[in-house]
Write an enzyme that holds these catalytic residues in place. Structure first.
Site, short mmCIF file in Angstrom:
data_model
loop_
_atom_site.label_atom_id
_atom_site.label_comp_id
_atom_site.label_asym_id
_atom_site.label_seq_id
_atom_site.Cartn_x
_atom_site.Cartn_y
_atom_site.Cartn_z
N GLU A 155 -8.08 43.39 -39.91
CA GLU A 155 -9.44 43.94 -39.93
C GLU A 155 -9.88 44.45 -38.57
O GLU A 155 -10.78 43.87 -37.95
CB GLU A 155 -10.40 42.85 -40.41
CG GLU A 155 -10.04 42.28 -41.76
CD GLU A 155 -10.69 40.93 -42.04
OE1 GLU A 155 -11.09 40.25 -41.08
OE2 GLU A 155 -10.81 40.58 -43.20
N PRO A 156 -9.25 45.49 -38.06
CA PRO A 156 -9.70 46.00 -36.76
C PRO A 156 -11.07 46.68 -36.89
O PRO A 156 -11.28 47.46 -37.82
CB PRO A 156 -8.63 47.02 -36.39
CG PRO A 156 -8.05 47.47 -37.69
CD PRO A 156 -8.17 46.30 -38.64
N GLY A 157 -11.98 46.34 -36.01
CA GLY A 157 -13.27 47.01 -35.96
C GLY A 157 -13.34 47.81 -34.66
O GLY A 157 -13.19 49.02 -34.63
N ARG A 158 -13.45 47.06 -33.53
CA ARG A 158 -13.56 47.75 -32.24
C ARG A 158 -12.33 48.57 -31.92
O ARG A 158 -12.43 49.61 -31.27
CB ARG A 158 -13.84 46.73 -31.13
CG ARG A 158 -12.66 46.19 -30.37
CD ARG A 158 -13.03 45.08 -29.43
NE ARG A 158 -13.75 44.04 -30.17
CZ ARG A 158 -14.88 43.49 -29.76
NH1 ARG A 158 -15.42 43.84 -28.63
NH2 ARG A 158 -15.45 42.57 -30.49
N ARG A 210 -24.30 44.51 -25.29
CA ARG A 210 -23.09 43.72 -25.06
C ARG A 210 -22.98 43.18 -23.65
O ARG A 210 -22.46 42.10 -23.43
CB ARG A 210 -21.83 44.51 -25.44
CG ARG A 210 -21.76 44.80 -26.95
CD ARG A 210 -20.40 45.35 -27.37
NE ARG A 210 -19.33 44.40 -27.19
CZ ARG A 210 -18.49 44.37 -26.18
NH1 ARG A 210 -18.55 45.32 -25.25
NH2 ARG A 210 -17.57 43.44 -26.09
N GLY A 226 -10.25 41.66 -34.16
CA GLY A 226 -10.40 41.18 -32.79
C GLY A 226 -9.44 41.80 -31.80
O GLY A 226 -9.39 41.37 -30.64
N CYS A 276 -37.96 45.75 -20.09
CA CYS A 276 -38.66 44.78 -19.26
C CYS A 276 -37.89 43.47 -19.14
O CYS A 276 -38.38 42.42 -19.54
CB CYS A 276 -40.05 44.54 -19.85
SG CYS A 276 -40.96 46.05 -20.02
N GLU A 277 -36.67 43.56 -18.66
CA GLU A 277 -35.81 42.39 -18.47
C GLU A 277 -34.94 42.67 -17.27
O GLU A 277 -34.34 43.75 -17.18
CB GLU A 277 -34.83 42.24 -19.64
CG GLU A 277 -35.43 41.97 -20.98
CD GLU A 277 -35.71 40.50 -21.21
OE1 GLU A 277 -35.00 39.67 -20.61
OE2 GLU A 277 -36.63 40.22 -21.97
C1 LIG Z 1 -15.96 40.84 -36.38
C2 LIG Z 1 -14.86 40.65 -37.35
C3 LIG Z 1 -13.79 41.53 -37.37
C4 LIG Z 1 -13.65 42.68 -36.41
O1 LIG Z 1 -13.59 42.29 -35.10
P1 LIG Z 1 -13.20 43.39 -33.98
O2 LIG Z 1 -13.26 42.65 -32.72
O3 LIG Z 1 -14.22 44.46 -34.07
O4 LIG Z 1 -11.85 43.89 -34.34
C5 LIG Z 1 -12.82 41.34 -38.31
N1 LIG Z 1 -12.89 40.31 -39.20
C6 LIG Z 1 -13.92 39.44 -39.21
C7 LIG Z 1 -13.94 38.37 -40.21
C8 LIG Z 1 -14.93 39.58 -38.27
O5 LIG Z 1 -15.94 38.71 -38.28
#
Ligand SMILES: *Cc1c(COP(=O)(O)O)cnc(C)c1O
Length: 463
Positions: free
Chosen positions: A320-323, A360, A278, A391-392
């Site tokens: 757990e970085p994703g974004r 998003r 997050g 179409c929105e």
């Molecule tokens: C979505 C999620 C993430 C990653 O979130 P980001 O905002 O992309 O960093 C990490 N851990 C869990 C459990 C998630 O559901």
């Protein structure tokens, strides 16, 4: 500010209050390095390049819309996160942000672990050679088949999310003669978005087991009794696009409280604490994310301090970085199709994609920026809304931004920071063909996910 969607759908036909958008930048030709991938620059002749390649050429070769992903930046971010947390912590890339076989190989080479949360993500990870012990499996409703596959493959950990799942995983592991390493996901009553967080005593959401009311403690009790499970830690994930570590502070305090209760009741000190992902990125120039090493330092100080206060050994941290890894590494390249000036309001600029390649904005009111990338312009800034071809009326890509007033059909514009949750959330709405992901690096471009074709659409439609 809450980001929950309005039941009536995205805002429609509203006029935003004065001051919602920032003033136009001094020079629209300047690309703010904060929001653009590392190798994206505008040359002296005005051409924008990514990975050393002219983006107008990329559009010619690969078509639009297209996601252009800066592999150099992606790898550098992986390394920055791995280095920041060092040997005493584990960094898991959250695959749901964007996953492909090439991405899995980059993660593997750069020393990261990987979070998956579905059978499809697990297959992609294993297929591309991620060692199973570096994979964590998440999700609030994993099927028995998914669990079976994960345990059989030997995933490093499964994050348990419900009482049913505790029993299911234990049973499947035992039937396979395994002891599965697991964490329990708890909800700590902290919800974090950007600069604010809300701490409550209870949780009203589908994920995890609540600390409040003793659900989490009961889950630990049950997991510790089952032979098929090796409980290695407690996991919490508090939100998304977070800039401030104060939410993590409250979460860590509460999780450590549980670790202490577990020690007192069962005589075991669990060795790990998962703090989730997050971490925020800059979608626009107004966002100021912190560097991985600052975040790593802050989180490890928080956990150490809380554990010292509770008289516990400091557990191993995982994040757990994703974004924060994928997000800034890509931009979406669009061609302008139609332009409609609305007197006294704004100009609507329609592009050849939209909510099918970036949901998003419609889903979360997310903010993005945009730039003209096929040429430079000295024209005055005009306030625009970049919209798609769906179409929105809620089909908005960039709600408010400035583009030069001489913008014309055929110009190429690009929306930065679309590396996370855009291709992975893309849809076929209106039978749109999902765009390709083109990876650029050191003067070379490679399609890592190809554009969908009409044959792809028809293949699923069995008539
Ligand atoms: C979505 C999620 C993430 C990653 O979130 P980001 O905002 O992309 O960093 C990490 N851990 C869990 C459990 C998630 O559901």
């Amino acid at each position: 500010m809450s980001r929950s969607a309005h039941p009536a759908g995205p805002r429609h036909g509203d006029v935003l209050p004065e001051g919602h958008y920032s003033a136009p930048p001094a020079d629209l030709n300047v690309l703010d390095p904060k929001v653009w991938a590392r190798t994206v620059t505008r040359n002296e002749d005005g051409a924008v390049t990514a990975g050393g390649l002219d983006v107008a050429r990329l559009a010619e070769e690969f078509g639009t819309p297209a996601y252009v992903l800066d592999e150099t930046d992606f790898r550098a971010r992986c390394r920055a996160w791995a280095d920041a947390f060092g040997k005493d912590a584990d960094v898991f890339y959250a695959g749901k942000a964007f996953l492909s076989r090439a991405v899995v190989r980059w993660l593997k080479e750069e020393g990261l672990n990987l979070d998956v949360c579905s059978g499809g993500e697990l297959t992609t990870a294993l297929e591309a050679g991620m060692p199973a012990e570096r994979i964590a499996f998440h999700g609030n409703n994993k099927s028995a088949e998914e669990i079976h596959r994960a345990v059989e493959a030997g995933v490093g950990r499964i994050v348990l999310d419900s009482f049913q799942e505790i029993v299911r995983v234990a049973h499947i592991a035992q039937s396979l003669g395994r002891r599965q390493r697991v964490q329990i996901r708890v909800t700590v009553g902290v919800e974090a978005h950007t600069h604010e967080f809300i701490a409550t005593a209870h949780e009203d959401q589908k994920f995890g087991l609540a600390l409040a009311g003793g659900q989490a403690a009961e889950a630990v009790r049950r997991a510790l009794q089952l032979d098929g499970l090796e409980l290695i830690g407690i996991h919490s994930h508090i939100g998304s696009q977070i800039f401030d570590t104060s939410g993590f502070e409250v979460a860590a305090h509460r999780v450590v409280g549980l670790l202490k209760a577990i020690r007192d009741e069962h005589g075991v000190e669990l060795p790990e604490i998962g703090l989730g992902g997050g971490l925020g990125i800059a979608y626009t120039s107004d966002d100021d994310p912190r560097e991985p090493h600052e975040i790593a330092k802050a989180l490890s100080e928080i956990v150490t301090r809380e554990c010292e206060a509770a008289g516990l050994r400091t557990p191993r941290i995982s994040v757990e970085p994703g974004r924060a890894i994928a997000g800034p590494t890509a931009f979406t390249l669009y061609e302008v199709g139609t332009i409609k000036p609305l007197e006294g309001l704004r100009t609507y600029v329609s592009v050849d994609g939209g909510m099918s390649d970036n949901i998003r904005t419609a889903l979360y009111d997310a903010e993005y920026s945009v730039a003209l990338v096929s040429r430079t312009s000295e024209a005055e800034p005009m306030l625009v809304r970049v919209v798609g071809k769906h179409c929105e009326s809620g089909d908005i890509v960039v709600r408010d931004a400035f583009l030069p007033a001489d913008l014309a059909p055929g110009d190429l514009i690009a929306v930065p920071a679309t590396g996370a949750y855009c291709r992975s959330m893309a849809s076929n709405y209106n039978h749109a063909l999902r765009p390709p992901v083109v990876a650029v690096r050191d003067g070379e471009a490679r399609v890592i996910v190809r554009r969908e074709t009409e044959e792809d659409l028809l293949r699923l439609d069995v008539g």
